[in-house]
Design a protein around this motif. Structure first.
Motif, PDB file in Angstrom:
ATOM      1  N   LYS A 183       9.037  -5.826  13.065  1.00  0.00           N
ATOM      2  CA  LYS A 183       8.112  -7.328  13.271  1.00  0.00           C
ATOM      3  C   LYS A 183       7.001  -6.471  13.589  1.00  0.00           C
ATOM      4  CE  LYS A 183       7.458 -11.306  16.011  1.00  0.00           C
ATOM      5  NZ  LYS A 183       7.845 -12.457  16.959  1.00  0.00           N
ATOM      6  N   ARG A 184       6.864  -5.554  14.381  1.00  0.00           N
ATOM      7  CA  ARG A 184       5.525  -4.952  14.908  1.00  0.00           C
ATOM      8  C   ARG A 184       4.603  -4.240  13.698  1.00  0.00           C
ATOM      9  NH1 ARG A 184       1.499  -5.907  17.292  1.00  0.00           N
ATOM     10  NH2 ARG A 184       2.906  -6.777  18.882  1.00  0.00           N
ATOM     11  N   ILE A 185       5.440  -3.478  12.800  1.00  0.00           N
ATOM     12  CA  ILE A 185       4.684  -2.844  11.803  1.00  0.00           C
ATOM     13  C   ILE A 185       4.316  -3.899  10.739  1.00  0.00           C
ATOM     14  CG2 ILE A 185       6.686  -2.404  10.140  1.00  0.00           C
ATOM     15  CD1 ILE A 185       5.676   0.570  10.059  1.00  0.00           C
ATOM     16  N   ASN A 186       5.004  -4.866  10.705  1.00  0.00           N
ATOM     17  CA  ASN A 186       4.656  -6.061   9.601  1.00  0.00           C
ATOM     18  C   ASN A 186       3.431  -6.734  10.152  1.00  0.00           C
ATOM     19  OD1 ASN A 186       6.389  -5.617   7.418  1.00  0.00           O
ATOM     20  ND2 ASN A 186       8.089  -6.816   8.330  1.00  0.00           N
ATOM     21  N   THR A 187       3.570  -6.855  11.442  1.00  0.00           N
ATOM     22  CA  THR A 187       2.205  -7.669  11.999  1.00  0.00           C
ATOM     23  C   THR A 187       0.971  -6.681  12.032  1.00  0.00           C
ATOM     24  OG1 THR A 187       3.824  -8.839  13.487  1.00  0.00           O
ATOM     25  CG2 THR A 187       1.690  -8.848  14.155  1.00  0.00           C
ATOM     26  N   SER A 188       1.305  -5.528  12.397  1.00  0.00           N
ATOM     27  CA  SER A 188      -0.117  -4.544  12.525  1.00  0.00           C
ATOM     28  C   SER A 188      -0.598  -4.288  11.220  1.00  0.00           C
ATOM     29  CB  SER A 188       0.290  -3.402  13.380  1.00  0.00           C
ATOM     30  OG  SER A 188       0.654  -3.605  14.472  1.00  0.00           O
ATOM     31  N   PHE A 189       0.370  -4.112  10.180  1.00  0.00           N
ATOM     32  CA  PHE A 189       0.199  -3.563   9.016  1.00  0.00           C
ATOM     33  C   PHE A 189       0.774  -4.275   7.935  1.00  0.00           C
ATOM     34  CE2 PHE A 189       0.650   0.155  11.997  1.00  0.00           C
ATOM     35  CZ  PHE A 189      -0.886   0.378  11.925  1.00  0.00           C
ATOM     36  N   PRO A 190       0.168  -5.569   7.693  1.00  0.00           N
ATOM     37  CA  PRO A 190       1.049  -6.495   6.750  1.00  0.00           C
ATOM     38  C   PRO A 190       0.653  -6.042   5.252  1.00  0.00           C
ATOM     39  CG  PRO A 190      -1.306  -7.493   7.579  1.00  0.00           C
ATOM     40  CD  PRO A 190      -0.955  -6.288   8.463  1.00  0.00           C
ATOM     41  N   HIS A 191      -0.057  -5.263   5.137  1.00  0.00           N
ATOM     42  CA  HIS A 191      -0.374  -4.828   3.625  1.00  0.00           C
ATOM     43  C   HIS A 191       0.497  -3.320   3.024  1.00  0.00           C
ATOM     44  CE1 HIS A 191      -2.818  -2.394   6.074  1.00  0.00           C
ATOM     45  NE2 HIS A 191      -2.988  -1.636   5.353  1.00  0.00           N
ATOM     46  N   TRP A 192       1.229  -2.838   4.059  1.00  0.00           N
ATOM     47  CA  TRP A 192       1.942  -1.807   3.825  1.00  0.00           C
ATOM     48  C   TRP A 192       3.402  -2.052   2.969  1.00  0.00           C
ATOM     49  CZ3 TRP A 192       2.674   1.659   8.715  1.00  0.00           C
ATOM     50  CH2 TRP A 192       1.075   2.038   9.239  1.00  0.00           C
ATOM     51  N   PHE A 193       3.877  -3.100   3.040  1.00  0.00           N
ATOM     52  CA  PHE A 193       5.265  -3.409   2.509  1.00  0.00           C
ATOM     53  C   PHE A 193       4.991  -4.508   1.736  1.00  0.00           C
ATOM     54  CE2 PHE A 193       5.774  -1.239   6.511  1.00  0.00           C
ATOM     55  CZ  PHE A 193       6.672  -0.156   6.125  1.00  0.00           C
ATOM     56  N   SER A 227       0.712  -1.310  -0.132  1.00  0.00           N
ATOM     57  CA  SER A 227      -0.075   0.139  -0.048  1.00  0.00           C
ATOM     58  C   SER A 227       0.879   1.413  -0.045  1.00  0.00           C
ATOM     59  CB  SER A 227      -0.999  -0.084   1.057  1.00  0.00           C
ATOM     60  OG  SER A 227      -1.980  -1.048   1.173  1.00  0.00           O
ATOM     61  N   ILE A 228       2.024   1.295   0.588  1.00  0.00           N
ATOM     62  CA  ILE A 228       2.927   2.652   0.696  1.00  0.00           C
ATOM     63  C   ILE A 228       3.250   2.712  -0.739  1.00  0.00           C
ATOM     64  CG2 ILE A 228       4.958   3.512   1.644  1.00  0.00           C
ATOM     65  CD1 ILE A 228       4.701   2.099   4.138  1.00  0.00           C
ATOM     66  N   ALA A 229       3.642   1.636  -1.401  1.00  0.00           N
ATOM     67  CA  ALA A 229       4.079   1.873  -2.982  1.00  0.00           C
ATOM     68  C   ALA A 229       3.144   2.397  -3.789  1.00  0.00           C
ATOM     69  CB  ALA A 229       4.655   0.766  -3.459  1.00  0.00           C
ATOM     70  N   ALA A 230       1.773   1.790  -3.384  1.00  0.00           N
ATOM     71  CA  ALA A 230       0.471   2.305  -4.071  1.00  0.00           C
ATOM     72  C   ALA A 230       0.224   3.889  -3.973  1.00  0.00           C
ATOM     73  CB  ALA A 230      -0.502   1.534  -3.746  1.00  0.00           C
ATOM     74  N   CYS A 290       9.242   4.025  11.552  1.00  0.00           N
ATOM     75  CA  CYS A 290       9.647   2.768  11.231  1.00  0.00           C
ATOM     76  C   CYS A 290       9.161   2.668   9.830  1.00  0.00           C
ATOM     77  CB  CYS A 290       9.277   1.691  11.809  1.00  0.00           C
ATOM     78  SG  CYS A 290       9.580  -0.094  11.470  1.00  0.00           S
ATOM     79  N   GLY A 291      10.235   2.247   8.823  1.00  0.00           N
ATOM     80  CA  GLY A 291       9.964   1.992   7.452  1.00  0.00           C
ATOM     81  C   GLY A 291       9.770   3.530   6.622  1.00  0.00           C
ATOM     82  N   GLY A 292      10.277   4.556   7.569  1.00  0.00           N
ATOM     83  CA  GLY A 292      10.162   5.873   7.102  1.00  0.00           C
ATOM     84  C   GLY A 292      11.448   6.378   7.085  1.00  0.00           C
TER      85      GLY A 292
END
Length: 436
Positions: free
Chosen positions: A310-320, A237-240, A295-297
């Motif tokens: 791990k936290r950001i990928n778990t909470s928002f699996p669609h971002w990356f 989603s971030i890339a989108a 994180c991721g920014g």
């Protein structure tokens, strides 16, 4: 020259930060500098073959493409090309908006070539009392265009609700009651009075911010996977959202009222991550602004401070992209870190901003990304970052890599906007001049 960037222990205390000792942290969060692990950052000026990059031409032709490819493969995913032709419609215009000081336009921009492709709705305010074309700030918003100002002429956005209790997310038109509810983050009159335009888009127009298997938004209209399984480097989603910002830039190139060479892309929080990726992938953005992106920014992943991978990928699996999951509790294995994202923007100016009470976003890690991108900026002939020490609270440092940490929490405030406008004045050299 040995350019290995090794941080041993990082015994920095949180100098100059006005923090309460009562800050509550999630169980897996680290808010203690003493617990930041030892780490070694990948050197942006050492190529994949081990050769040092000492020449701007080498950076442009060799090292920068390598780093961009690594981010596409391991972090954000691969975005599609732009649609073959830009389709847009001016859906409304008011040349006497905001009491006559601005022209308000609304433009529907098609996000694909197919008839059923979604559209995003660009809200654009332009000052009336300056010569055209004008420089413009562009940013995505969280709750719909109608929430950024109480102007009754703004069309109510259709906004996504999050899935709940097994129900899918739904898209409904915003209410009159929600008009202007996010106005504190969008000082429209101030921006207009300073001679700048403002463009904004509801980010859910591009892709809804929940994990739906990439069935809504732009993804199903552009994904051309040969297998049923989505590739591990497919765009998230971030890339989108960043791709959508570039489609707005496509429109700006066709609007004679906008100076397309003087567009600043701005984002807060997850949309700050988005603005950085948009700036890295699209060199048409002349100024790139990250507000509390964390994180991721802008924050270094290897510090494992505040929000972790791990936290950001778990909470928002669609971002990356799917490959980013490989680095959960394994940040040291990442072939990149976020200072290299900042370096991809060079030599264009970037502004990184933090908030003193926003430890989840790791203010020091955000500053250090700017600091470690400095060698690339200097190689390309700029003044890089003006300070080697993290600035005190509310004392901004302006240079090619600007940074401030302000009093307060995770937000986009009038103080932040004041700095961004001042920096734009310097970069764009007063290009928004009063009309004769």
């Amino acid at each position: 020259m040995n350019r290995t960037l090794t941080i041993v222990g990082l015994s920095y205390c949180l100098l100059h930060l006005s923090l309460s000792t009562a800050i509550s942290a999630p169980p897996d969060a680290n808010y203690d500098e003493a617990k930041v692990p030892e780490y070694t950052l990948p050197d942006p000026l050492v190529a994949a073959d081990g050769a040092s990059v000492d020449d701007p031409a080498e950076w442009i032709s060799k090292r920068r493409p390598e780093i961009l490819e690594l981010f596409k493969t391991h972090v954000y995913g691969r975005s599609p090309d732009a649609p073959k032709r830009l389709q847009y419609e001016l859906t409304s215009i008011d040349r006497q908006a905001l009491g006559g000081k601005a022209t308000r336009k609304e433009i529907a921009i098609k996000l694909g070539d197919a008839p059923n492709a979604p559209s995003m709705n660009l809200l654009l305010y332009l000052p009336n009392d300056v010569s055209k074309p004008v420089p413009v700030f562009l940013g995505l918003n969280f709750k719909g265009n109608h929430t950024i100002h109480s102007d009754p002429g703004i069309t109510l956005s259709e906004v996504w609700s999050r899935p709940s209790k097994g129900r899918a997310g739904e898209k409904k038109r915003g209410s009159e009651k929600s008009r202007g509810t996010s106005a504190s983050r969008w000082p429209v009159e101030t921006i207009i009075d300073r001679g700048y335009g403002l463009g904004t888009i509801y980010y859910g127009d591009i892709d809804p911010d929940f994990h739906d298997g990439f069935k809504n938004g732009v993804h199903p209209h552009h994904d051309k996977h040969e297998s049923a399984e989505r590739p591990a480097d497919a765009w998230g989603s971030i890339a989108a959202w960043a791709w959508g910002l570039s489609r707005a830039m496509d429109y700006f190139e066709r609007d004679d009222d906008v100076d397309q060479k003087k567009v600043a892309v701005l984002g807060h929080s997850r949309l700050g991550k988005t603005s950085l990726w948009a700036g890295a992938t699209d060199p048409r953005f002349a100024l790139v602004i990250s507000n509390d992106s964390g994180c991721g920014g802008a924050a270094l992943s290897r510090r494992r401070f505040g929000e972790k991978v791990k936290r950001i990928n778990t909470s928002f699996p669609h971002w990356f992209c799917g490959n980013f999951d490989k680095y959960n509790d394994n940040e040291a294995a990442l072939p990149v870190d976020q200072h290299m994202l900042i370096a991809l923007i060079a030599p264009r100016p970037v502004y990184i901003a933090s908030a003193a009470e926003d430890q989840w976003a790791d203010p020091r890690g955000e500053f250090l990304s700017g600091l470690h991108a400095d060698p690339v900026y200097r190689l390309l002939g700029t003044d890089g970052i003006a300070t080697k020490e993290m600035p005190k609270v509310d004392q901004p440092s302006h240079s090619a890599i600007s940074y401030h940490v302000r009093t307060g929490k995770h937000d986009l405030t009038a103080f932040d906007w004041g700095q961004y406008l001042d920096r734009a004045d310097t970069i764009f050299q007063g290009s928004a001049t009063p009309a004769k």
